[in-house]
Design a protein around this motif. Structure first.
Motif, PDB file in Angstrom:
ATOM      1  N   LEU A 219     -23.064 -16.445  58.029  1.00 23.76           N
ATOM      2  CA  LEU A 219     -22.083 -15.637  57.309  1.00 23.76           C
ATOM      3  C   LEU A 219     -20.713 -15.697  57.983  1.00 23.76           C
ATOM      4  N   PHE A 220     -20.714 -15.713  59.315  1.00 22.18           N
ATOM      5  CA  PHE A 220     -19.445 -15.794  60.033  1.00 22.18           C
ATOM      6  C   PHE A 220     -18.736 -17.111  59.733  1.00 22.18           C
ATOM      7  N   GLU A 221     -19.480 -18.192  59.684  1.00 20.30           N
ATOM      8  CA  GLU A 221     -18.864 -19.485  59.409  1.00 20.30           C
ATOM      9  C   GLU A 221     -18.291 -19.533  57.995  1.00 20.30           C
ATOM     10  N   ILE A 222     -18.884 -18.751  57.082  1.00 19.08           N
ATOM     11  CA  ILE A 222     -18.368 -18.684  55.713  1.00 19.08           C
ATOM     12  C   ILE A 222     -17.126 -17.806  55.638  1.00 19.08           C
ATOM     13  N   ASP A 223     -17.193 -16.652  56.326  1.00 19.94           N
ATOM     14  CA  ASP A 223     -16.079 -15.690  56.274  1.00 19.94           C
ATOM     15  C   ASP A 223     -15.832 -15.146  57.681  1.00 19.94           C
ATOM     16  N   PRO A 224     -15.085 -15.857  58.509  1.00 17.58           N
ATOM     17  CA  PRO A 224     -14.870 -15.421  59.894  1.00 17.58           C
ATOM     18  C   PRO A 224     -14.012 -14.169  60.037  1.00 17.58           C
ATOM     19  N   ASP A 225     -13.421 -13.678  58.947  1.00 12.21           N
ATOM     20  CA  ASP A 225     -12.582 -12.478  59.023  1.00 12.21           C
ATOM     21  C   ASP A 225     -13.325 -11.210  58.631  1.00 12.21           C
ATOM     22  N   ASP A 226     -14.611 -11.322  58.294  1.00 12.62           N
ATOM     23  CA  ASP A 226     -15.385 -10.146  57.903  1.00 12.62           C
ATOM     24  C   ASP A 226     -15.633  -9.268  59.125  1.00 12.62           C
ATOM     25  N   GLY A 227     -15.056  -8.068  59.139  1.00 15.71           N
ATOM     26  CA  GLY A 227     -15.137  -7.197  60.307  1.00 15.71           C
ATOM     27  C   GLY A 227     -16.546  -6.735  60.623  1.00 15.71           C
ATOM     28  N   ALA A 228     -17.336  -6.430  59.591  1.00 15.47           N
ATOM     29  CA  ALA A 228     -18.697  -5.953  59.821  1.00 15.47           C
ATOM     30  C   ALA A 228     -19.556  -7.032  60.469  1.00 15.47           C
ATOM     31  N   ILE A 229     -19.387  -8.269  60.013  1.00 15.37           N
ATOM     32  CA  ILE A 229     -20.157  -9.377  60.593  1.00 15.37           C
ATOM     33  C   ILE A 229     -19.746  -9.595  62.044  1.00 15.37           C
ATOM     34  N   ARG A 230     -18.454  -9.571  62.299  1.00 20.20           N
ATOM     35  CA  ARG A 230     -17.973  -9.777  63.667  1.00 20.20           C
ATOM     36  C   ARG A 230     -18.462  -8.680  64.601  1.00 20.20           C
ATOM     37  N   GLN A 231     -18.497  -7.448  64.106  1.00 20.09           N
ATOM     38  CA  GLN A 231     -18.966  -6.346  64.937  1.00 20.09           C
ATOM     39  C   GLN A 231     -20.443  -6.506  65.276  1.00 20.09           C
ATOM     40  N   GLU A 232     -21.249  -6.864  64.290  1.00 26.10           N
ATOM     41  CA  GLU A 232     -22.685  -7.021  64.556  1.00 26.10           C
ATOM     42  C   GLU A 232     -22.945  -8.217  65.455  1.00 26.10           C
ATOM     43  N   LEU A 233     -22.177  -9.301  65.277  1.00 25.39           N
ATOM     44  CA  LEU A 233     -22.332 -10.452  66.163  1.00 25.39           C
ATOM     45  C   LEU A 233     -21.988 -10.087  67.609  1.00 25.39           C
TER      46      LEU A 233
END
Length: 340
Positions: A219-233
Motif C-alpha cells: 500500500l505504501f508503494e502505491i500511495d506513499p503519502d497516506d498518513g495512516a499507512i506511514r504511521q502503522e509502518l
C-alpha cells in the motif's frame, strides 16, 4: 446462572482489521464497525484478570487496542449510549485509584475520550508503568520527554568509562560504523517495541504479522503519502528492529534468509526508510547508531540490522567495521535498498 449464555465470537486480528479499514477509508459502515469493535475491547478489559493485564496489553489484543487509540475513532462524536457508557466508567474511575480494578476501568474508558480531554491526577503514581507512556501520548504529551529520560542507573551506564577509540558519528542524518577497540561498558540498547524476547521472535513465523506487513508495504508503494499507512509502518519498523535485537547470534543468518528476511529486505527497498522520522524514532536511531560506533561490542550485528530501516539509502557508512560483520550480511548490504 443463565443456562443460555450468549456467545459472540471475536478475534484480535479481526478487530485490528476493522480499525485499519476505518483509518484507511472512514465510511459510515466502517465507522459503525469500529464503534462495535471499540465496545468489544472496552468490555474485554473490564472482565480481564487484574494480574494478567500487562501480559494481555503486550499481546495481539493490546496491539489492536493501541491501533485503535492511536487512530481517529475517538475524534468522532459519541452516540448517546456511548456517552452514557463513558460517563459511567469515568465516575467509577475517578472515585479513587486505590481500588485494584482501576487499571481495568482506565483501559476500558480511554478510547472514548478525545486526545487531551482526560486527565488522571498524579498519573505517574496512579498508573501502571506499562501503560503510562501510551496514556501520556494521548492525554498529557508534555510528560513524554521526562518519561523517556534514562533512569539514574541508565545515566550512569551511559557515562564515559574512559578513553575509547570509537569514531564519532557523522553529523546530520548519516551514521558511521567503526571498528574501534572493545570498551569496558557498552551503552544500553533501547527497547523498540512492547513485543520483546520470545514474543518478538514468534512474530517471525506469524502469518498474520507477515501478511499485514507485506500488505502495508504494498500500500505504501502505491500511495506513499497516506498518513495512516506511514504511521502503522512506523510501528512495524520498530518491531522489526526489536526482533533483530532479540535474535541469538546463531539464528541471525537463517532468519535473514527466511521469508521474514525476504520481507525485511522488501521493507528496506520500499522507500519507507526515506520518510521523515518522528522525534521518538530519531532518538531510538541515535541510540542504536551510538552502539555500533564500535562493532566489537556484543550484538553489534543485531544492532546493524535493527538500525538499517531507520536510515535512507546511502546515509549509513562503515569506517572499518566491515571486518567484524558476517559475510552473509556484508555481501547483502549493497543490494538491501535496491528493488529486484
Amino acid at each position: 446462572m443463565d443456562r443460555r449464555p450468549q456467545i459472540t465470537p471475536w478475534s484480535a486480528a479481526r478487530l485490528g482489521t476493522i480499525f485499519m479499514d476505518f483509518a484507511h477509508e472512514p465510511t459510515p459502515s466502517r465507522l459503525a464497525e469500529a464503534r462495535l469493535a471499540r465496545q468489544c475491547l472496552s468490555k474485554f478489559w473490564l472482565s480481564a484478570p487484574i494480574d494478567a493485564l500487562e501480559l494481555l496489553y503486550g499481546s495481539a489484543v493490546g496491539d489492536s487496542y493501541r491501533q485503535m487509540i492511536g487512530g481517529e475513532l475517538a475524534s468522532q462524536p459519541l452516540l448517546r449510549d456511548e456517552e452514557a457508557w463513558r460517563d459511567h466508567l469515568s465516575e467509577r474511575l475517578f472515585s479513587g485509584f486505590d481500588r485494584p480494578e482501576m487499571a481495568n476501568i482506565l483501559l476500558a474508558v480511554m478510547p472514548y475520550f478525545r486526545r487531551g480531554k482526560m486527565k488522571v491526577r498524579n498519573c505517574e503514581q496512579n498508573l501502571p508503568a506499562w501503560l503510562l507512556e501510551d496514556y501520556a501520548s494521548l492525554f498529557e504529551p508534555e510528560l513524554l520527554p521526562r518519561l523517556r529520560q534514562p533512569s539514574p542507573l541508565e545515566r550512569r551506564a551511559l557515562a564515559p568509562a574512559g578513553a575509547t577509540r570509537a569514531v564519532p558519528a557523522a553529523a546530520g542524518a548519516g551514521a558511521r560504523v567503526s571498528a574501534a577497540g572493545a570498551e569496558p561498558d557498552a551503552p544500553p540498547l533501547p527497547q523498540l517495541s512492547s513485543f520483546t524476547g520470545a514474543q518478538a521472535l514468534q512474530l517471525t513465523g506469524s502469518e498474520e504479522f507477515l501478511t499485514r506487513l507485506n500488505g502495508l508495504v504494498n500500500l505504501f508503494e502505491i500511495d506513499p503519502d497516506d498518513g495512516a499507512i506511514r504511521q502503522e509502518l512506523g510501528s512495524f519498523r520498530r518491531q522489526l528492529g526489536q526482533i533483530w535485537l532479540d535474535t541469538p547470534e546463531d539464528r541471525l543468518q537463517p532468519l535473514f534468509e527466511s521469508p521474514f528476511g525476504d520481507l525485511y529486505r522488501k521493507f528496506l527497498r520500499s522507500g519507507y526508510a526515506a520518510t521523515p522520522l518522528a522525534e521518538e524514532d530519531r532518538q531510538l536511531r541515535s541510540q542504536l547508531a551510538q552502539y555500533v560506533r564500535n562493532m566489537t561490542r556484543p550484538k553489534a550485528t543485531q544492532v546493524v540490522l535493527a538500525v538499517l530501516p531507520f536510515y535512507p539509502p546511502g546515509k549509513i557508512g562503515f569506517a572499518g567495521g566491515e571486518q567484524f560483520m558476517p559475510q552473509w550480511l556484508l555481501g547483502a548490504l549493497p543490494s538491501l535498498y535496491v528493488k529486484n
